[in-house]
Each structure stands twice: as structure tokens, then as C-alpha cells.
Motif scaffolding. Structure first.
Motif, mmCIF file in Angstrom:
data_model
loop_
_atom_site.group_PDB
_atom_site.id
_atom_site.type_symbol
_atom_site.label_atom_id
_atom_site.label_comp_id
_atom_site.label_asym_id
_atom_site.label_seq_id
_atom_site.Cartn_x
_atom_site.Cartn_y
_atom_site.Cartn_z
ATOM 1 N N HIS A 1 12.477 4.816 -5.090
ATOM 2 C CA HIS A 1 13.584 4.955 -4.148
ATOM 3 C C HIS A 1 13.248 5.961 -3.036
ATOM 4 C CE1 HIS A 1 16.092 2.552 -6.813
ATOM 5 N NE2 HIS A 1 15.775 3.359 -7.823
ATOM 6 N N VAL A 2 12.545 7.021 -3.385
ATOM 7 C CA VAL A 2 12.188 8.010 -2.371
ATOM 8 C C VAL A 2 11.057 7.503 -1.500
ATOM 9 C CG1 VAL A 2 11.347 10.366 -2.033
ATOM 10 C CG2 VAL A 2 12.969 9.872 -3.856
ATOM 11 N N GLY A 3 10.100 6.814 -2.083
ATOM 12 C CA GLY A 3 8.944 6.334 -1.340
ATOM 13 C C GLY A 3 7.707 7.128 -1.729
ATOM 14 N N ILE A 4 6.725 6.446 -2.346
ATOM 15 C CA ILE A 4 5.552 7.146 -2.833
ATOM 16 C C ILE A 4 4.707 7.697 -1.696
ATOM 17 C CG2 ILE A 4 4.187 5.036 -2.924
ATOM 18 C CD1 ILE A 4 4.056 8.001 -5.380
ATOM 19 N N VAL A 5 4.694 6.988 -0.565
ATOM 20 C CA VAL A 5 3.887 7.453 0.581
ATOM 21 C C VAL A 5 4.474 8.741 1.146
ATOM 22 C CG1 VAL A 5 3.037 6.861 2.876
ATOM 23 C CG2 VAL A 5 3.164 5.099 1.109
ATOM 24 N N GLY A 6 5.787 8.785 1.278
ATOM 25 C CA GLY A 6 6.423 10.004 1.775
ATOM 26 C C GLY A 6 6.222 11.172 0.828
ATOM 27 N N LEU A 7 6.268 10.917 -0.475
ATOM 28 C CA LEU A 7 6.020 11.981 -1.455
ATOM 29 C C LEU A 7 4.592 12.500 -1.354
ATOM 30 C CD1 LEU A 7 7.855 10.668 -4.648
ATOM 31 C CD2 LEU A 7 8.501 12.603 -3.201
ATOM 32 N N LEU A 8 3.628 11.590 -1.199
ATOM 33 C CA LEU A 8 2.229 11.999 -1.091
ATOM 34 C C LEU A 8 1.995 12.865 0.140
ATOM 35 C CD1 LEU A 8 0.248 8.798 -2.157
ATOM 36 C CD2 LEU A 8 0.291 11.011 -3.313
#
Length: 239
Positions: A133-140
Motif C-alpha cells: 500500500h505504501v509502495g516498495i519503491v518509495g520505501l527504498l
């Protein structure tokens, strides 16, 4: 682990976790939260090696899993930090010191990416889909950026403290071994250099010479009595 490592690692981990939970988590930054606990584990692993890094990472992650605001399965972050600490400790050089800051910086970069991916992967295995939901790319991107910005103020300080405790222990061991070696040398060769030894050696030489003189005198007396006895037996008269 050694006692000095535990005495240093435990307060650092606790302080890092308290700062992360009470201060960094409340900054409302976009994306991930700056992972101060990860940076402390990396700093200790770069000095202690892969075994020490794995142990510190496991207990630090377990403490984070048990912290009050935790909303994930217990052991999830412990597994992530254990693997990251082990991998970071493998980069420790044989000399014990890194020649430049390039390798620690690359370790921080790889740990930021690896810990985020591992945390999301383990969460997917246990049914936690928050990362989707948050987005793995944004978290990375956010986790890597925050950790790289915070690393110059954290990792060198942790490494310096860890090296200082390791250096104090090695210095104590080397001084003790040198003292023991010096003591053995003194015990082995002290009689050649001390005044008491010289006096004892002189007395021994003097007694040896005295004993030789006494022995020669006894020999002369015994020889004279033997000649007199032989003269009496043969009936030889001395004029």
C-alpha cells in the motif's frame, strides 16, 4: 561475546531504539522512518566482525520487535538485523581497520536497501501487505536517503567507541604478556645482573678456591705421612 562488547552494545542499542521511537518516528517524514538502530548495528558489526554483528543485530531487532509501538510479528526485525549484521561483519578487514570511508558507506547503502527488501519480504510471508500500500519503491528511496544522511553522524562514532574498547582490551593483554615475559627474563637472568648474584658468584668462586687450597694442603700432609710410613716399614733412616 566478550563482556566489554556487551557493556558497550547494550546501552547503544537501547539509546538508539529510544531515539528512533520517541523522536524519529514522530517527524512525519514521507516514506520510511530513519533507521538509527540499523546504523548502530552496522557500526558495531564493522568492528566486531560477522559473529558479533549477527548477535548484536539479533538482540537489537528482537528488542525492536518487543518495543511498545511495534505492530508486526515478533522476530521479524530480529531476523532482518541478524542477517544484515552478519553480512556487514564479513566486510571487516584482517587488519581490523578500514583504510577509507568508501567501504562503510557502501555497507550502509547496501544495508538500507537490503533491510527494506527483507522486511517487506518477510512481511509478505506472514501476511503483512503494508509495504504494497505504501509502495516498495518509495520505501527504498526514502530509507536509503535517510540512512545515508544520518550515517556520517552515527556510524563513525559507534565504530570509534567499539575500537576504543577493543584497543583497551588488546593493550591490557599485550602489557600483561610483556610484563610476564619481562618477569620471566628477570627470573631467568637476574642472577647475572643483580649485585646479590654477583656477590653470590664471587663467594662461590672464593669458596671454590679455598676448598682447592684445603684439598691441596690435605694432599700434601697425607703424602708426607705416607712417605714417613713407607720409610719406617723399609727401615730407611733419615739423617
Amino acid at each position: 561475546m566478550r563482556i566489554n562488547r556487551i557493556l558497550l552494545s547494550a546501552p547503544l542499542v537501547v539509546v538508539a531504539l529510544v531515539i528512533q521511537v520517541t523522536l524519529l518516528a514522530r517527524l512525519q517524514l514521507p516514506g520510511a522512518v530513519p533507521d538509527l538502530l540499523l546504523l548502530v548495528v552496522l557500526g558495531l558489526a564493522l568492528v566486531y566482525g560477522h559473529v558479533g554483528g549477527a548477535l548484536v543485530g539479533f538482540f537489537a531487532g528482537l528488542l525492536a520487535d518487543l518495543a511498545p509501538p511495534s505492530d508486526h510479528a515478533i522476530g521479524r526485525y530480529a531476523l532482518v538485523l541478524c542477517v544484515i549484521g552478519y553480512a556487514a561483519g564479513l566486510t571487516k578487514p584482517e587488519s581490523g581497520r578500514h583504510r577509507s570511508a568508501t567501504l562503510p558507506l557502501l555497507v550502509v547503502l547496501g544495508a538500507a536497501v537490503g533491510s527494506t527488501l527483507m522486511y517487506a519480504g518477510v512481511g509478505a510471508l506472514v501476511g503483512d501487505t503494508a509495504a504494497r500500500h505504501v509502495g516498495i519503491v518509495g520505501l527504498l528511496l526514502s530509507a536509503t536517503l535517510y540512512d545515508l544522511l544520518l550515517a556520517p553522524f552515527t556510524v563513525p562514532l559507534v565504530m570509534a567507541l567499539a575500537r576504543r574498547t577493543e584497543g583497551d582490551l588488546l593493550a591490557g593483554d599485550s602489557s600483561g604478556s610483556q610484563g610476564g615475559a619481562a618477569g620471566s627474563r628477570d627470573a631467568g637472568y637476574g642472577w647475572l645482573t643483580t649485585g646479590t648474584g654477583l656477590k653470590a658468584s664471587r663467594g662461590a668462586m672464593k669458596s671454590l678456591r679455598t676448598g682447592t687450597g684445603i684439598g691441596s694442603q690435605r694432599g700434601s700432609l697425607l703424602g708426607k705421612s705416607a712417605r714417613d710410613k713407607v720409610g719406617r716399614i723399609k727401615g730407611v733412616k733419615r739423617l
